[in-house]
Scaffold this motif. Structure first.
Motif, short mmCIF file in Angstrom:
data_model
loop_
_atom_site.label_atom_id
_atom_site.label_comp_id
_atom_site.label_asym_id
_atom_site.label_seq_id
_atom_site.Cartn_x
_atom_site.Cartn_y
_atom_site.Cartn_z
N LEU A 1 3.56 16.96 101.56
CA LEU A 1 4.00 16.67 102.93
C LEU A 1 3.67 17.78 103.91
O LEU A 1 3.25 17.51 105.04
CB LEU A 1 5.50 16.42 102.95
N THR A 2 3.87 19.03 103.52
CA THR A 2 3.73 20.12 104.47
C THR A 2 2.55 21.03 104.19
O THR A 2 2.25 21.90 105.00
CB THR A 2 5.01 20.98 104.48
N GLY A 3 1.90 20.88 103.03
CA GLY A 3 0.78 21.75 102.71
C GLY A 3 1.21 23.01 101.99
O GLY A 3 0.37 23.75 101.49
N SER A 4 2.48 23.29 101.95
CA SER A 4 3.01 24.46 101.27
C SER A 4 4.34 24.08 100.62
O SER A 4 5.19 23.50 101.29
CB SER A 4 3.23 25.61 102.24
N LYS B 1 7.36 25.75 102.57
CA LYS B 1 7.68 25.42 103.96
C LYS B 1 8.32 24.03 103.95
O LYS B 1 7.63 23.02 103.92
CB LYS B 1 6.41 25.40 104.81
N LEU B 2 9.64 24.01 103.92
CA LEU B 2 10.35 22.76 103.75
C LEU B 2 10.63 22.10 105.09
O LEU B 2 10.88 22.76 106.09
CB LEU B 2 11.66 23.01 103.02
N GLN B 3 10.58 20.79 105.10
CA GLN B 3 10.96 20.01 106.26
C GLN B 3 11.83 18.87 105.78
O GLN B 3 11.81 18.49 104.62
CB GLN B 3 9.73 19.46 106.99
N TYR C 1 8.73 19.95 94.23
CA TYR C 1 7.67 20.93 94.52
C TYR C 1 6.39 20.21 94.92
O TYR C 1 5.76 20.54 95.93
CB TYR C 1 7.45 21.79 93.28
N LEU C 2 6.01 19.19 94.16
CA LEU C 2 4.79 18.44 94.48
C LEU C 2 4.94 17.66 95.78
O LEU C 2 3.99 17.57 96.56
CB LEU C 2 4.44 17.50 93.33
N ARG C 3 6.14 17.11 96.03
CA ARG C 3 6.37 16.38 97.27
C ARG C 3 6.24 17.29 98.48
O ARG C 3 5.58 16.96 99.46
CB ARG C 3 7.76 15.75 97.25
#
Length: 76
Positions: free
Chosen positions: A54-57, A60-62, A48-50
């Motif tokens: 990385l994405t600001g949310s 919103k997974l990348q 969750y913190l990562r």
């Protein structure tokens, strides 16, 4: 007699079950994502913190493309 209370118990039990189902499915239907259930697992909080970093949310997974390459950072 004693069996006359069974319909009332059934109505109360049904209302309690409906409330539990609503808390599980309403965030997914309204917000388009599950609630904060993913934070209940200790190892998932790190993810969750990562994702937040990385994405600001965190929702919103990348994939690996969101993590910068160290080689590219050294060239600049």
């Amino acid at each position: 007699m004693w069996f006359e209370i069974l319909p009332s118990i059934g109505v109360i039990f049904g209302a309690l079950c409906l409330g539990q189902a609503a808390t599980a499915f309403v965030p997914n239907m309204i917000l388009g994502r599950p609630g904060m259930k993913r934070l209940f697992h200790p190892y998932e909080f790190d993810n969750y913190l990562r994702d937040q970093q990385l994405t600001g949310s965190p929702y919103k997974l990348q994939g690996l493309e969101a993590i910068p390459d160290e080689v590219e950072a050294d060239k600049k």
